[in-house]
Design a protein around this motif. Structure first.
Motif, PDB file in Angstrom:
ATOM      1  N   GLY A 105      -4.842 -19.816  16.921  1.00 35.86           N
ATOM      2  CA  GLY A 105      -3.493 -19.451  17.352  1.00 35.86           C
ATOM      3  C   GLY A 105      -3.225 -19.908  18.780  1.00 35.86           C
ATOM      4  O   GLY A 105      -4.127 -19.921  19.622  1.00 35.86           O
ATOM      5  N   ASN A 157       1.189  -2.167   6.103  1.00 34.57           N
ATOM      6  CA  ASN A 157       0.734  -3.492   6.538  1.00 34.57           C
ATOM      7  C   ASN A 157      -0.500  -3.341   7.420  1.00 34.57           C
ATOM      8  O   ASN A 157      -0.707  -2.285   8.008  1.00 34.57           O
ATOM      9  N   LYS A 161      -4.655 -13.941  12.484  1.00 36.13           N
ATOM     10  CA  LYS A 161      -4.168 -13.844  11.106  1.00 36.13           C
ATOM     11  C   LYS A 161      -3.511 -15.153  10.667  1.00 36.13           C
ATOM     12  O   LYS A 161      -3.766 -15.667   9.577  1.00 36.13           O
ATOM     13  N   GLU A 162      -2.664 -15.714  11.536  1.00 37.82           N
ATOM     14  CA  GLU A 162      -1.987 -16.980  11.221  1.00 37.82           C
ATOM     15  C   GLU A 162      -2.995 -18.129  11.168  1.00 37.82           C
ATOM     16  O   GLU A 162      -2.846 -19.065  10.373  1.00 37.82           O
ATOM     17  N   PHE A 191       2.919 -20.608  14.380  1.00 36.21           N
ATOM     18  CA  PHE A 191       3.883 -19.749  13.675  1.00 36.21           C
ATOM     19  C   PHE A 191       3.468 -18.278  13.748  1.00 36.21           C
ATOM     20  O   PHE A 191       2.333 -17.956  14.115  1.00 36.21           O
ATOM     21  N   GLY A 192       4.407 -17.389  13.425  1.00 31.01           N
ATOM     22  CA  GLY A 192       4.141 -15.943  13.404  1.00 31.01           C
ATOM     23  C   GLY A 192       3.666 -15.432  14.743  1.00 31.01           C
ATOM     24  O   GLY A 192       4.166 -15.847  15.791  1.00 31.01           O
ATOM     25  N   GLY A 193       2.661 -14.567  14.710  1.00 33.18           N
ATOM     26  CA  GLY A 193       2.140 -13.999  15.953  1.00 33.18           C
ATOM     27  C   GLY A 193       1.237 -14.961  16.718  1.00 33.18           C
ATOM     28  O   GLY A 193       0.789 -14.660  17.809  1.00 33.18           O
ATOM     29  N   ARG A 194       0.976 -16.126  16.138  1.00 32.85           N
ATOM     30  CA  ARG A 194       0.179 -17.188  16.766  1.00 32.85           C
ATOM     31  C   ARG A 194      -1.209 -16.710  17.200  1.00 32.85           C
ATOM     32  O   ARG A 194      -1.697 -17.056  18.261  1.00 32.85           O
ATOM     33  N   ASP A 226      -4.467 -18.188   7.747  1.00 34.89           N
ATOM     34  CA  ASP A 226      -3.521 -18.769   6.786  1.00 34.89           C
ATOM     35  C   ASP A 226      -3.486 -20.288   6.914  1.00 34.89           C
ATOM     36  O   ASP A 226      -3.504 -21.020   5.917  1.00 34.89           O
ATOM     37  N   SER A 227      -3.428 -20.765   8.140  1.00 40.35           N
ATOM     38  CA  SER A 227      -3.350 -22.199   8.404  1.00 40.35           C
ATOM     39  C   SER A 227      -4.621 -22.916   7.941  1.00 40.35           C
ATOM     40  O   SER A 227      -4.558 -23.981   7.314  1.00 40.35           O
TER      41      SER A 227
END
Ligand SMILES: *Cc1c(COP(=O)(O)O)cnc(C)c1O
Length: 405
Positions: free
Chosen positions: A143, A301, A175-176, A169-172, A179-180
């Motif tokens: 991130g 969440n 978690k992202e 993207f997102g919170g950078r 996904d990436s």
């Protein structure tokens, strides 16, 4: 539990109700391929011998067990604290134990590339180290927020030849990055291996990473027994995803007399968002493709988490720990940021060992345990060294003038 390590996980990767593999259909064949390759290789003498050679001649194993004599004396209850020195592993932490093994697995599978996510950069650095050793390509997703925060680890990964993929993207953050990394793996699964950084993720990773870390417990049991003539009364390790803890615990899991303690970060206190104490406050749920105990917010969440040690701030935990918690085989306690800082300073000043902030959680808990258990022995997994934390601690909290022990 006649032979716990053989019985758990079962064929589908379950530890009781936890674990399993909940994957997008496109990835199912890839994970099956990994499971098959691992099952084959884990019984293969040439793979095992190669791993042994690497551990001895590159990693610096076996790592010693040290008696924390001065610290024990200062606590003054007659209890004795011992340290399994994973901080002395090449690259400074236990993570290389599973990264080298995963890279070797990739090599045996004919893969050319390792792909992973990293949060604070520790897993990225260990994996980039393994990739350099095996002449594999290495792609690390991170991130943008973490890239800014963890500059030295970013430079290390680049020096080691890894390709860094910034995630914007997102919170950078972590978690992202997961996904990436998964998305990128999906496109290159034929030539790449996804290398997970702890005993988490879909089957077979929780089992594989535990098996790779088992060397810690096997060595520690033998070394401690030789040193003291007995088994320890307690074995203690910090728990983020749970790999260093499973490494130590697996050496003692058949020993009824050894009490096992996992230590979670209580951060700034028990309010949601101030800690990452998954066992204490979490409940069964699903995260990143497997079932485990999860910390959730009011909407269900994954909750925001905090710890002074970035390697511990994860809202989930390995499925095996979730199971060992529920059956009462391991006791899960915690240490706050403040207790952790005290342990960080104390081990530095009294023993000449600067520990990682993650590992300092285990030391902090062992110091509390020593007071409560006069005359007993406590073996702590010192999972890593503190070089990466020096500037952060010194700039924000000082170099130990507030030490109260
Ligand atoms: C990453 C890390 C941890 C946390 O990971 P586990 O999988 O829970 O062991 C602990 N200690 C150090 C030094 C780390 O780098």
């Amino acid at each position: 539990m006649e032979n716990y390590l053989k019985e758990f996980p079962n064929k589908e990767g379950y530890f009781g109700e936890y674990g399993g593999a909940f994957l997008p259909p496109e990835l199912e064949p890839q994970f099956e391929e990994i499971t098959k390759a691992y099952e084959k290789i884990s019984g293969d003498a040439s793979y095992i011998n190669e791993l042994r050679y690497i551990r001895k001649h590159f990693q610096g194993r076996p790592t010693p067990v040290s008696h924390a004599r001065n610290l024990s004396k200062r606590i003054g209850s007659g209890a004795n604290i011992y340290l399994k020195r994973e901080d002395l592993n090449h690259s400074g932490a236990h993570k290389l134990n599973h990264c080298m093994a995963e890279a070797l697995l990739a090599k045996h599978m004919g893969k050319k590339k390792l792909i992973a996510e990293t949060g604070a950069g520790q897993h990225g650095v260990a994996l980039a180290t393994a990739a350099a050793y095996f002449e594999l390509e290495c792609e690390i997703h991170m991130g943008e927020v973490d890239i800014e925060k963890e500059h030295p680890n970013v430079v290390r990964m680049q020096l080691l030849g890894a390709k860094l993929v910034p995630v914007g993207f997102g919170g950078r953050t972590l978690k992202e990055a997961v996904d990436s990394a998964f998305a990128s793996y999906l496109e290159q699964a034929d030539e790449a291996l996804f290398a997970i950084g702890s005993v988490v993720g879909p089957h077979p990773f929780p089992r594989m990473v535990r098996d790779f870390q088992q060397v810690v417990g096997i060595e520690a049991r033998e070394q401690f027994t030789e040193m003291t003539g007995n088994l320890p009364d307690h074995a203690v390790a910090c728990v983020g995803g749970g790999s260093n803890a499973m490494g130590l615990f697996s050496g003692f899991i058949q020993d009824k007399s050894v009490k096992l303690h996992g230590v979670e970060p209580m951060g700034k206190g028990p309010e949601l968002g101030h800690h990452a104490a998954t066992m204490t406050f979490g409940k069964p749920g699903m995260l990143h493709g497997f079932k485990c105990r999860v910390l959730e917010d009011a909407e269900g969440n994954p909750a925001p988490v905090h710890s002074i040690a970035s390697g511990l701030d994860y809202p989930g935990v390995g499925p095996e720990h979730s199971y060992l918690h529920d059956i009462g085989k391991v006791h899960y306690g915690s240490a706050t940021d403040d207790e952790t800082l005290q342990a960080f300073w104390a081990l530095s000043r009294y023993e000449g060992i600067i520990p990682a902030l993650e590992s300092s959680h285990a030391v902090a808990y062992a110091m509390k345990l020593a007071k409560e258990c006069p005359g007993e022995t406590i073996l702590v997994n010192l999972s890593g060294r503190g070089d990466k934390d020096l500037d952060y601690v010194a700039d924000n909290f000082g170099t130990g003038d507030d030490l109260k022990i």
